[in-house]
Design an enzyme around this catalytic site. Structure first.
Site, mmCIF file in Angstrom:
data_model
loop_
_atom_site.group_PDB
_atom_site.id
_atom_site.type_symbol
_atom_site.label_atom_id
_atom_site.label_comp_id
_atom_site.label_asym_id
_atom_site.label_seq_id
_atom_site.Cartn_x
_atom_site.Cartn_y
_atom_site.Cartn_z
ATOM 1 C CG MET A 1 -1.217 4.807 1.748
ATOM 2 S SD MET A 1 -1.945 4.550 3.381
ATOM 3 C CE MET A 1 -2.791 3.000 3.086
ATOM 4 C CG MET B 1 -10.416 1.196 -2.805
ATOM 5 S SD MET B 1 -9.083 0.161 -2.202
ATOM 6 C CE MET B 1 -9.013 0.694 -0.485
ATOM 7 C CG HIS C 1 -3.739 0.004 -3.526
ATOM 8 N ND1 HIS C 1 -4.560 -0.200 -2.433
ATOM 9 C CD2 HIS C 1 -4.359 0.936 -4.287
ATOM 10 C CE1 HIS C 1 -5.620 0.589 -2.530
ATOM 11 N NE2 HIS C 1 -5.522 1.289 -3.642
ATOM 12 C CG ASP D 1 -7.287 -3.039 -0.500
ATOM 13 O OD1 ASP D 1 -6.470 -2.273 -1.059
ATOM 14 O OD2 ASP D 1 -7.166 -3.444 0.664
ATOM 15 C CG MET E 1 -4.364 4.054 -2.015
ATOM 16 S SD MET E 1 -4.532 3.202 -0.443
ATOM 17 C CE MET E 1 -3.033 2.205 -0.491
ATOM 18 C CG ASP F 1 -2.080 -0.924 1.066
ATOM 19 O OD1 ASP F 1 -2.356 -1.717 1.985
ATOM 20 O OD2 ASP F 1 -2.729 -0.859 0.009
#
Ligand code: DX5
Ligand code: ZN
Length: 233
Positions: A41, A141, A70, A177, A72, A39
């Protein structure tokens, strides 16, 4: 990698021990993880900060399965090359990250990596209608992105079914997710999802020195998905 819709469990290392990623990745793969979900971010698109390309590069040698990154982040296009270079196998961008998701997917595909497109809980399935021929995965999501351990948002089930209908027989995975656990995974599998990200539901109760709970948790999620598909759940 040939395409198949068999159930895949992708633990999110956001819930791992931040002082021991290499051994945590080895542990979840030894305990049955199919993919490793990373993840990323940026503190702008989501209210949290995690991994830059150097961190992903450091994870790479420990990942023997499939590194599912992923993003973000917004803007996303300027960083695609760097995460591809860092070793991502799949790069998933958010459709909400900018005005040109079509171009973003083209850019991911140009790196030779698999391309995913993610939908936040408030974004309708129709947002990916003109993107399906450019992607290998749609990520639905089931929490508002930014943190692990959040409450599952049930409307994700209906959105998965809508995306599944839109995909038809294209070789596109549907990943879910956020808040995925043995209680929520069944409805998602029945709706058509084949890849399940789980952070807290995998890492809870275990550690690198006691990884057995990781395997038990992964098996419990997989079993619940398979039972639902078999009509038992
Ligand atoms: C949330 C992340 C998820 C999260 C999942 O922004 O994208 O991958 O780590 O954590 P759980 O499974 O605990 O909801
Ligand atoms: Zn994620």
């Amino acid at each position: 990698m040939t395409f198949d819709r068999s159930i895949k469990i992708a633990p999110s290392i956001l819930s791992a021990d931040f002082a021991d990623f290499g051994r945590e990745i080895q542990a979840i793969e030894a305990e049955g993880a199919d993919w490793v979900h990373v993840d990323v971010m940026d503190g702008h698109f989501v209210p949290n900060l995690t991994f830059g390309p150097p961190a992903v590069k450091a994870f790479r040698p420990h990942v023997k399965t499939f590194m599912d990154v992923h993003l973000m982040i917004a803007p996303v296009d300027p960083y695609i090359e760097a995460y591809a270079e860092a070793g991502a196998d799949m790069i998933t961008a958010h459709v909400e990250a900018g005005p040109h998701p079509h171009r973003t997917l083209q850019a991911i595909r140009a790196t030779g990596r698999k391309a995913g497109i993610a939908l936040n809980p408030g974004t309708p399935a129709s947002a990916v209608e003109y993107l399906l021929d450019l992607c290998d995965m749609v990520l639905v999501m089931s929490v508002n992105p930014g943190f692990g351990g959040q409450k599952f948002i049930p409307s994700a089930v209906e959105k998965v079914a809508q995306v599944r209908a839109m995909i038809g027989d294209r070789p596109i995975h549907i990943q879910v997710d956020g808040g995925v656990d043995p209680n929520t995974v069944g409805a998602l599998a029945k709706a058509g999802a084949d890849c399940f990200v789980a952070g807290s539901a995998v890492f809870r109760g275990g550690s690198v020195s006691n990884p057995a709970p990781y395997g038990e948790n992964i098996r419990a999620i997989r079993a619940a998905a398979e039972a639902a598909l078999a009509g038992e759940g």
